[in-house]
Design a protein around this motif. Structure first.
Motif, short mmCIF file in Angstrom:
data_model
loop_
_atom_site.label_atom_id
_atom_site.label_comp_id
_atom_site.label_asym_id
_atom_site.label_seq_id
_atom_site.Cartn_x
_atom_site.Cartn_y
_atom_site.Cartn_z
N ARG A 77 8.56 -19.66 44.04
CA ARG A 77 9.38 -18.76 44.85
C ARG A 77 9.67 -17.44 44.15
N ILE A 78 9.10 -17.26 42.97
CA ILE A 78 9.35 -16.05 42.19
C ILE A 78 8.01 -15.43 41.81
N ASP A 79 7.88 -14.13 42.08
CA ASP A 79 6.67 -13.40 41.71
C ASP A 79 6.89 -12.49 40.51
N ALA A 80 8.12 -12.05 40.31
CA ALA A 80 8.39 -11.12 39.22
C ALA A 80 9.85 -11.20 38.82
N ILE A 81 10.13 -10.77 37.58
CA ILE A 81 11.49 -10.72 37.06
C ILE A 81 11.77 -9.29 36.59
N VAL A 112 6.79 -9.19 34.56
CA VAL A 112 8.10 -8.96 33.94
C VAL A 112 8.26 -7.46 33.73
N MET A 113 9.32 -6.91 34.31
CA MET A 113 9.64 -5.50 34.14
C MET A 113 11.01 -5.37 33.49
N VAL A 114 11.18 -4.32 32.70
CA VAL A 114 12.46 -4.04 32.06
C VAL A 114 12.92 -2.66 32.49
#
Length: 558
Positions: A77-81, A112-114
């Motif tokens: 259910r998660i593609d990216a954080i 993953v993005m910051v």
């Protein structure tokens, strides 16, 4: 692997639910589904003393965040954080543990993005573990490198009429040099420079690996980024894009190839509303007791964090100050683990610069007694130095982060002679003693040469015991290269057989569970939380406790 994360507190009103289990079933699924992880302030290693009363408002611990990242890596259910940096206060070892967890999320095929409004060394290091680093337009950025200052106070103390009379065993054991010398000894200078070199090398290697930069490119970027802004940082390759916060969703949608569907926070807290206008509900809540034992198979995480002291652990109280970890408190927790058959093993999480040598020995004995019945492994956080490493060698296996500080196998002790200050203040001190060595505790004069040798002999006995514990626990270690007070980063400690594996707390827990064939288990933090009345009593100790302990000047410090 199924894990139930249960801190040693009552969870009837508050529990942490991984985002993968708490998503809204009706959330849009047409675009990339993104969850957020906000990091602001410090990240605690274990639940606070009153977290069980917080009804979902307590800050998640480092382990809870890392386990939520683990669950996110396996969620469909998660593609990216998106990691939102809001003035984080993380030490380098915590960044490395979080970075390893983010790496596992990326390895599972998720992005993953910051995003941060300001970047320094720590924020950029954490960003290097992500797919993309985004900076706030106009925001500041600084990456000058590592820097430290030490103040050497011997001349200042002499000016004030004081003399630090210090004795150390171990040429590189420089813990007391700032008090007893006007400048560092060659050995201490070498020790600290080697440690700083190793930490800097770790930082550079991760930045080069994460940002895909050569040494020359990183050097050029750091030369210009000692103080710069987001736009120039992007040109230097330290960040990937610069956006204004209101446009962040559009930027992410462009990078992820579809309109972002926000799926809430990575860590969701389910709580029951407490009726604050109902005095009976409040009294009932305050009368609850924290959970003292697991409800099924469990792995204990025993925390040795802070300065090691004899007796009970304590916090700074209402007057502030650092935390102390007491030998009696730890021994009592060890007994709890021994007596509860639900505890199948123990991970000792150490974040300590050391302290009392006698307390360290008491803890070592307790851990070895536990290890005779159940597996005992060690996970080092930011530091296991001196007495902290003394405790670590009681474990059968030691995990470290690349930049954890490990070692300082040595002993130091001493006192401050105050005769000169007394004279400046026109204080006439009259001493009286009974017993052959009672006057060694005098506050006025330094030790005589004979007394120094007596103290050194006692320190040598402590050092010999310390090194015997090290050689018994670390087969094949070469004390000629590792003892005498030397300090090392975790990555070097593994090479020197001072530790076994680079990995964080969650790695140690997972590996122990696998070794014990455990698939459904709790993880419980010890020493456990205290009832409210004990927390209040401990907090008030700062008003009643004297900061001076009789005879402490002669207590060997490891």
């Amino acid at each position: 692997m199924k894990r139930r994360l249960v801190p040693a507190v009552l969870l009837s009103l508050c529990c942490i639910v991984p985002a993968s289990l708490a998503q809204n079933a009706d959330a849009p699924k047409s675009g990339p589904r993104v969850v957020t992880l906000d990091i602001h302030g410090s990240m605690p290693e274990r639940p606070g003393p009153l977290d069980w009363l917080m009804d979902g408002d307590a800050e998640p611990t480092l382990r809870e965040v890392i386990d939520a990242l683990h669950d996110a890596s396996t969620s469909d259910r998660i593609d990216a954080i998106l990691v939102r940096l809001k003035d984080p206060e993380l030490n380098i070892a915590q960044i490395e543990e979080l970075g390893a967890a983010l790496g596992r999320v990326r390895a599972a095929g998720k992005k993953v993005m910051v995003f941060g409004e300001a970047y320094g060394n720590a924020e950029l290091l954490l960003g290097s573990y992500a797919d993309r680093v985004i900076a706030q337009s106009g925001g500041p950025l600084s990456m000058p490198g590592l820097f430290m200052e030490e103040m050497f106070l011997a001349d200042t103390l002499a000016w004030a009429g004081l003399k630090a009379d210090m004795v150390q065993v171990g040429d590189y054991k420089g813990a007391a040099e700032q008090m007893g010398r006007a400048s560092p000894s060659p050995q201490w200078d070498q020790n600290i420079n080697q440690l700083l070199d190793s930490q800097y090398a770790n930082l550079r290697e991760q930045m080069k690996r994460g940002r895909k930069m050569s040494d020359q490119q990183l050097d050029a970027a750091m030369e210009k980024s000692w103080m710069t802004d987001a736009q120039q940082a992007a040109a230097l390759g330290l960040v990937d894009s610069v956006v204004d916060l209101p446009n962040l969703s559009d930027d992410l949608s462009k990078q992820l190839g579809g309109k972002v569907a926000w799926s809430g926070g990575l860590i969701k807290k389910a709580s029951t509303e407490l009726a604050m206008d109902n005095p009976f509900a409040i009294l009932q809540k305050l009368s609850q007791k924290p959970k003292a034992s697991p409800g099924g198979p469990a792995i204990a995480v025993l925390h040795i964090d802070g300065v090691i002291v004899d007796g009970e652990s304590s916090s700074g109280g209402l007057l502030g100050g650092g935390d102390n970890v007491g030998s009696r408190t730890i021994r009592n927790a060890i007994e709890d683990i021994l007596e509860d058959d639900n505890f199948k093993g123990c991970i000792v999480r150490i974040d300590s610069p050391g302290g009392s040598a006698t307390a360290s020995e008491v803890m070592w004995q307790g851990l070895r007694r536990l290890a005779a019945k159940k597996p005992v492994w060690v996970s080092v956080g930011s530091m296991a130095a001196s007495g902290g490493y003394y405790c670590a060698v009681a474990g059968d296996k030691i995990y470290v982060n690349p930049s954890s500080i490990v070692g300082s196998i040595g002993v130091v002790g001493g006192k401050i002679a105050m005769q000169g200050l007394y004279e400046k203040l026109k204080v006439n001190v009259v001493t009286r003693s009974r017993g052959p060595r009672a006057s060694m505790f005098r506050s006025t004069l330094p030790w005589t040469p004979e007394e120094v040798e007596l103290v050194r002999g006692k320190m040598k006995e402590t050092y010999d015991l310390f090194t015997s514990r090290v050689t018994a626990g670390r087969k094949g270690i070469d004390l000629a290269k590792t003892a005498e007070g030397r300090l090392f980063t975790g990555s070097l400690a593994v090479d020197l057989k001072m530790a076994d594996k680079v990995g964080g707390l969650s790695d140690a827990i997972a590996d122990m569970a696998d070794s014990l064939s455990m698939t459904d288990y709790e993880v419980m933090d010890l020493p456990g939380a205290k009832p409210l009345e004990e927390v209040i009593r401990d907090a008030m100790k700062g008003f009643a406790s004297s900061p001076v302990r009789g005879g402490a000047a002669l207590e060997p410090v490891a």
